[in-house]
Every structure is written in C-alpha cells, then in structure tokens.
Design a protein around this motif. Structure first.
Motif, PDB file in Angstrom:
ATOM      1  N   LEU A 213      -5.416 -13.560   1.593  1.00  0.00           N
ATOM      2  CA  LEU A 213      -5.147 -12.227   2.147  1.00  0.00           C
ATOM      3  C   LEU A 213      -3.795 -11.666   1.718  1.00  0.00           C
ATOM      4  CD1 LEU A 213      -6.488 -12.639   5.785  1.00  0.00           C
ATOM      5  CD2 LEU A 213      -7.206 -10.902   4.148  1.00  0.00           C
ATOM      6  N   HIS A 214      -2.766 -12.517   1.763  1.00  0.00           N
ATOM      7  CA  HIS A 214      -1.435 -11.953   1.516  1.00  0.00           C
ATOM      8  C   HIS A 214      -1.203 -11.631   0.034  1.00  0.00           C
ATOM      9  CE1 HIS A 214      -0.866 -16.269   0.889  1.00  0.00           C
ATOM     10  NE2 HIS A 214       0.127 -15.943   0.099  1.00  0.00           N
ATOM     11  N   VAL A 216      -3.685 -10.047  -1.773  1.00  0.00           N
ATOM     12  CA  VAL A 216      -4.527  -8.898  -2.102  1.00  0.00           C
ATOM     13  C   VAL A 216      -3.653  -7.656  -2.137  1.00  0.00           C
ATOM     14  CG1 VAL A 216      -6.539  -7.536  -1.410  1.00  0.00           C
ATOM     15  CG2 VAL A 216      -6.493  -9.992  -0.978  1.00  0.00           C
ATOM     16  N   ARG A 217      -3.914  -6.768  -3.111  1.00  0.00           N
ATOM     17  CA  ARG A 217      -3.070  -5.585  -3.258  1.00  0.00           C
ATOM     18  C   ARG A 217      -3.908  -4.333  -3.020  1.00  0.00           C
ATOM     19  NH1 ARG A 217       1.651  -6.953  -5.538  1.00  0.00           N
ATOM     20  NH2 ARG A 217       1.982  -4.986  -6.581  1.00  0.00           N
ATOM     21  N   PHE A 218      -3.278  -3.400  -2.338  1.00  0.00           N
ATOM     22  CA  PHE A 218      -3.991  -2.199  -1.929  1.00  0.00           C
ATOM     23  C   PHE A 218      -3.217  -0.943  -2.339  1.00  0.00           C
ATOM     24  CE2 PHE A 218      -4.567  -5.596   1.099  1.00  0.00           C
ATOM     25  CZ  PHE A 218      -5.925  -5.604   1.363  1.00  0.00           C
ATOM     26  N   ASP A 219      -3.935   0.056  -2.796  1.00  0.00           N
ATOM     27  CA  ASP A 219      -3.389   1.408  -2.764  1.00  0.00           C
ATOM     28  C   ASP A 219      -4.570   2.345  -2.541  1.00  0.00           C
ATOM     29  OD1 ASP A 219      -4.629   1.915  -5.169  1.00  0.00           O
ATOM     30  OD2 ASP A 219      -2.801   1.841  -6.358  1.00  0.00           O
ATOM     31  N   GLU A 247      -1.559  -4.421  11.496  1.00  0.00           N
ATOM     32  CA  GLU A 247      -1.295  -3.930  10.140  1.00  0.00           C
ATOM     33  C   GLU A 247      -1.663  -2.442  10.052  1.00  0.00           C
ATOM     34  OE1 GLU A 247       0.099  -5.753   7.920  1.00  0.00           O
ATOM     35  OE2 GLU A 247      -0.331  -7.855   8.412  1.00  0.00           O
ATOM     36  N   LEU A 250      -1.819  -0.788   6.631  1.00  0.00           N
ATOM     37  CA  LEU A 250      -3.013  -1.170   5.890  1.00  0.00           C
ATOM     38  C   LEU A 250      -4.230  -0.410   6.410  1.00  0.00           C
ATOM     39  CD1 LEU A 250      -4.614  -2.891   3.889  1.00  0.00           C
ATOM     40  CD2 LEU A 250      -4.741  -4.681   5.633  1.00  0.00           C
TER      41      LEU A 250
ATOM     42  N   SER B 169       2.829   0.789  -7.019  1.00  0.00           N
ATOM     43  CA  SER B 169       2.415   1.556  -5.848  1.00  0.00           C
ATOM     44  C   SER B 169       1.505   0.736  -4.939  1.00  0.00           C
ATOM     45  CB  SER B 169       1.687   2.825  -6.273  1.00  0.00           C
ATOM     46  OG  SER B 169       0.445   2.481  -6.862  1.00  0.00           O
ATOM     47  N   LYS B 170       1.033  -0.390  -5.472  1.00  0.00           N
ATOM     48  CA  LYS B 170       0.141  -1.204  -4.639  1.00  0.00           C
ATOM     49  C   LYS B 170       0.957  -2.056  -3.685  1.00  0.00           C
ATOM     50  CE  LYS B 170      -3.263  -1.557  -8.289  1.00  0.00           C
ATOM     51  NZ  LYS B 170      -2.617  -1.837  -9.575  1.00  0.00           N
ATOM     52  N   LYS B 171       0.404  -2.252  -2.514  1.00  0.00           N
ATOM     53  CA  LYS B 171       1.120  -3.034  -1.507  1.00  0.00           C
ATOM     54  C   LYS B 171       0.303  -4.218  -1.054  1.00  0.00           C
ATOM     55  CE  LYS B 171       3.725  -1.958   1.669  1.00  0.00           C
ATOM     56  NZ  LYS B 171       4.560  -1.499   2.793  1.00  0.00           N
ATOM     57  N   SER B 172       1.005  -5.258  -0.698  1.00  0.00           N
ATOM     58  CA  SER B 172       0.352  -6.386  -0.056  1.00  0.00           C
ATOM     59  C   SER B 172       0.658  -6.331   1.430  1.00  0.00           C
ATOM     60  CB  SER B 172       0.875  -7.702  -0.622  1.00  0.00           C
ATOM     61  OG  SER B 172       0.637  -7.743  -1.994  1.00  0.00           O
ATOM     62  N   PHE B 173      -0.213  -6.951   2.222  1.00  0.00           N
ATOM     63  CA  PHE B 173      -0.002  -6.993   3.654  1.00  0.00           C
ATOM     64  C   PHE B 173      -0.121  -8.426   4.140  1.00  0.00           C
ATOM     65  CE2 PHE B 173      -1.287  -2.742   2.598  1.00  0.00           C
ATOM     66  CZ  PHE B 173      -0.466  -1.956   3.365  1.00  0.00           C
TER      67      PHE B 173
END
Lengths: 392, 191
Positions: A213-214, A216-219, A247, A250, B169-173
């Motif tokens: 999980l930590h 994984v990258r999101f935009d 979160e 997120l 621009s991508k973020k991790s959580f």
C-alpha cells in the motif's frame, strides 16, 4: 450438539510451504483445528440459499440508504459518500467477494445473519485452500465440501469485463486491463490473502501486479505501482472507512480518479454500506419477516438479551453482550469505540460438547460459494480458531 | 448440485491447486513449462516514429501482425506481417540482445515505444523464438519492463498520455500503515 470429525492436521512445515505462515496464534495455540465440522447436504444447501437471499436484502437496503440519504445513520464518513453513489450507479464497479458471518445452520438451529464482511474479508486462504488440503491429507472425498470459493471468485473477476453476460465472453472482450493488488506490508495473513486474490485474477486471464500500500502512487490521472506502471483496477485489502477518516487526501484523489474514469477500485466503495452494521437495522425495517434477520436497532432493545456493536469494527472488538435487564455480561475493548453503535438481538451459536461456539463463514462471489467455521467463545475474536467442514 | 459439488480435484483450484497438490504429495513443485500462446498483434507507429502494441489477441493460428504506419504524406497505411517476417525481425533483434546493443535491454523510459523489431521481440519473444529464449529474456529486468510498457494497448486509448506527466505529482499514502515503521503494527485491516 454439533458433530465433529477428528483428523490428522497438516504439519507447520507443510503449512508454511503452502504459504500459510499464520498457523499459530499469539498465545502459541494452533489456529487450525484438527477437527472438521460434519454437516449434511441439506444444511449445505440451506447455507447456499441463505447467502443468496441475504445478499438480495443487502442490495435492497443499500438502495434504500442511497435513495433516502441515510449515510450518516450508517456512520459512513462524509468524504466517501460521492464515491459510494458513483460506484453504485455503474456495474463496472463489481463486487468481487464478501463473507457473511452466520449463527445457526446446524442441528436444526435457524441461520441468522451476524454481519457481512463485504469490503476486506480474510479467512479466504483457509476456506478456499486449506480446508480442501485437510480433506486431501486425510484421504477423504474431495467432493464432500461446500467449497467452490476459488473458482467462484475467479469467475467473478471475469465479470469485471463481462458484467452480467456469460463469463465465456471474457477472452473476447478483455483488452489487457491490469489489476494492481495491495495490502499492508508486514502482515502475512493479509498479504497472503491479497496474493491469493491476485492468483485468482491471473487464472481468470487478467494481467496483474502487486504493490504494498505505501508504495502505490496516486494522482488524478490514475493509480501506479512503484515502477510507474499504470493500472485500470486497484484491489486494496484496506478498509474504506479507514481511507475516509485516516487518509482524507487520498479519498479526494480517489474520488477524482473515479470521476475521471481512470481506475476502478475494488471492492467497490458501496461495499462499505454492506460493511456498516448499521445497514442491518435498515434491513430489519424492510424485511422484518425474513427468517435470517435478527432484530436490530440504533437504540438499545427493550427487555431482551442483545449485543451492542460498533458500526465498523473488526475481529469482535468493541462488542458487549447485555442481558434482558440491561446488565453487561461480557465485553471486549478495541479501537473502534468512537463509531456509532447498533443493538442486535442475541442469538446462540451452535456449540460442541465442550461448550465451544461455532460461527459459520459463508463466502459470496456473485452467489454463495463456500463455507467454513470459526470456533471460539461468545464473542468471536482474533484468537478464535479456524475449523473446516465435511459434508457427511 | 452445481454449487455445492465443490472440487473434483486440485485442478479446479487453478494454479494454486497445482502447487498445493505437489506440496501435499511431497513432490517438488515443478516449474510448469507453459506453451506460449500465439498472438495476433496490431502494432502502431507513433508520431515519434517508434512503435507500440495497440492491440493484442490470442490466436490458435500462427503469429501475425498488422503494422499501422504513416506514409510520406502522413496518411495511415496498414500492412500485414506473417509469422516468418515477424520471426526474422525477432531473430535480428535477438542477435542485438546477444551482443548487448538491443534497445529492449535498455533501462529508462520505454513508454515512448521502440523500433519495430524491438517491439516485436519485446511482446512475442516466447512464441516466436521458443520458450527458452522467451523465459531467458524475461529474466532480464530491463527487458521485462520494456516488454510490459511497450504493450500499452489497453490504456493508451483510455487515458491521456501519462508519459508527459511528471511523476513528482504522484503521491503515496498509508505512511502509518507499514507495520515495520509504525507503532500500530498489530492492527489488522482484514476481517
């Protein structure tokens, strides 16, 4: 009194070779029981029917919650409401699998719904593979088990593409879309569960990947693994309500991703409606006559033995058993105490000759697909044991 | 009883069952020698002259491909490529692999595509040149990565080009959920 059959257990070494490392609980007792619950074909079929009917009621109740805007009553974090609605509107947000926890079903006791683990169910590896391996190890007939879990979930992954059409059409319609599977690093049970789901999806024909999980990258453009590969689906073995409350940034990003149709998140956000124990109050309002439902309320029930639970809460935490006079008979602590409470009519679990209690876990993937049991005391917690079954 | 009739054998458990059967019977888990499926490919030339796989379908027939390119006037033209031609190109690229000059072995961003021979080798090495070569190539990390990223069929159409997007621009959580670095390690997220 339920009927049990003594069997040879699998050695720890064999279990570890099978990828099952959580065979011993933190109190050094074995997690896998060396007995099987013996059930009849009729009982197996009754479980099958019950799961299908109960799921229908969950769907109707969720529809009712959405139409009447009852999210607050169910304790749903406000920042997930839009995703829940969006996921509900389109079938591409397909519910892969869940597990009903049920009382009764044996010895002539009626089946009663305790709760629905619809978002992040575990016990999957044990039910789908281990209890089958126990039959195999003991040279018992492999057909005598209600256990179609692996195949049913595999087929249900195909329905991400074929939806309500025949899953045979998968190969024709599948266009290479990939599913990323994620769990927390450092928890063997959750990682093995997640990797098993990945294997089922791979067997179904999907391209898949795994990333903790930590990493994984999101935009707003989508969801990516650590190597920047983009995925069209993301399965997270992580509770939606924890994303909503823990979160929030997120949650906002996922909302945009869903809005922009960049990725589909599994299990879908609407499964949080099923997961909230508050929905069982709605179901009881709508289907009070159902033989499967226990009386459930947002307020303490009048003069009957009952169980107080939080709307979200796992492994039996923050649960209280209260007798008809209002006295607390038993209770567990936990970290879910801040959530809203529900009150559910008390029901006896099936018990063995030593008084140990058995709760059925019924897996559901498009239809009821497999059964296993947990053995414990009044409140099933994470020290309860796994017990497989055999159809006599 | 379709639903309750359960499993006739470990085969119904798919790949998990095969592994479990072999462990339970005390046999070493045999590496399954998988026959590579032949494919029908649609390979598209990009504006930068490089190629990517736009579509890929398994086929029972021989390997074959449609190559979609721009002619001198910028018009899209399609030509058919037989298995022999694909094989010849793959072999030619494989020679480059052996002397280390193939772009399929390069690290870095391959999302812009590769040359035609490189693209074909990247996506169909196993079925064109045999499993041994295919598997050996896949053991090379860069090759495996290039192979994965050349085949952008599904989402190059469904998403805006993400290559141009800065990854910063991508973020991790989930910073607090890695139990190795967190105090709430015993917390379980399944149920």
């Amino acid at each position: 009194m339920i009927s049990l059959k003594k069997i040879d257990s699998l050695s720890d070494a064999t279990l570890e070779e099978l990828g099952f490392t959580w065979h011993t609980d933190s109190d050094a007792t074995k997690y896998i029981n060396n007995e099987l619950v013996v059930i009849t074909q009729a009982e197996a079929e009754a479980f099958y029917e019950a799961g299908n009917e109960i799921y229908e009621m969950f769907v109707a109740a969720a529809e009712h919650v959405i139409e009447n805007n009852l999210f607050f009553e169910l304790g749903i974090p406000f920042n997930l409401v839009e995703m829940i609605k969006k996921s509900w509107e389109s079938d591409v947000h397909w519910h892969i699998y869940g597990r009903f926890d049920l009382a009764g079903g044996l010895d002539g006791k009626p089946i009663k719904l305790i709760e629905f683990n619809a978002d992040t169910p575990t016990s999957l590896f044990e039910t789908a593979l281990l209890q089958w391996a126990l039959l195999k190890e003991n040279s018992m007939n492999e057909d005598s088990q209600f256990n179609n879990v692996y195949d049913a979930i595999k087929e249900n992954f195909k329905r991400l593409i074929t939806l309500n059409d025949d899953t045979e059409l998968f190969d024709e319609r599948y266009d290479g879309w990939k599913i990323l599977f994620s769990s927390v690093e450092g928890n063997d049970e959750e990682e093995a569960t997640t990797r098993l789901l990945q294997q089922m999806a791979t067997d179904a024909g999907f391209n898949t990947g795994f990333e903790y999980l930590h990493n994984v990258r999101f935009d707003e453009e989508g969801i990516f693994d650590g190597d920047e590969n983009q995925y069209e689906y993301w399965f997270k073995l992580y509770p939606w309500e924890d994303i909503g409350s823990g979160e929030p940034e997120l949650a906002t990003t996922l909302n945009s991703i869903m809005q922009n149709q960049q990725a589909i998140i599994l299990n879908p956000a609407y499964t949080l409606l099923f997961q909230s124990k508050g929905i069982m109050k709605i179901m009881y309002d709508l289907f009070a006559d159902s033989p499967y439902l226990l009386q459930t309320s947002f307020e303490p029930l009048d003069a009957i033995k009952q169980v107080e639970k939080t709307v979200f809460g796992r492994e039996g935490a923050n649960t209280k058993i209260i007798d008809a006079s209002g006295k607390t008979l038993e209770q567990t602590d936990g970290e879910y105490g801040n959530y809203k409470k529900i009150y559910q009519e008390y029901v006896e679990f099936n018990a063995d000759k030593d008084g140990a209690k058995y709760q059925a876990g019924l897996f559901f993937a498009y239809e009821s697909c497999g059964l296993s049991f947990r053995k414990g005391s009044e409140i099933m917690d994470n020290m309860s044991k796994f017990v497989g079954h055999v159809i006599a | 009883m379709k639903h309750i009739s359960s499993l006739a054998s470990g085969v119904a458990l798919g790949s998990a069952g095969v592994v479990m059967m072999s462990i339970l019977s005390g046999c070493e888990a045999q590496q399954q020698e998988q026959q590579q499926q032949n494919r029908f490919l649609v390979i598209e030339q990009q504006a930068n002259g490089k190629y990517i796989v736009a579509e890929e379908m398994p086929t029972d027939g021989p390997n074959r491909a449609i190559i979609r390119e721009k002619d001198a006037n910028g018009e899209t033209v399609e030509r058919f490529m037989s298995e022999e031609e694909m094989k010849a190109l793959a072999e030619q690229e494989y020679k480059k692999v052996q002397d280390g000059s193939s772009e399929t072995l390069k690290s870095g961003d391959s999302s812009a595509g590769m040359g035609l021979a490189g693209t074909i080798l990247a996506v169909a090495a196993g079925s064109l040149l045999g499993n041994m070569i295919g598997n050996a190539l896949m053991n090379n990390k860069n090759f495996a990565k290039n192979s994965a990223s050349t085949n952008k069929s599904a989402y190059s159409r469904s998403t805006s080009p993400s290559a141009s997007k800065s990854s910063s621009s991508k973020k991790s959580f989930f910073g607090g959920t890695n139990s190795k670095s967190s105090t709430q390690g015993s917390r379980s997220y399944g149920g």
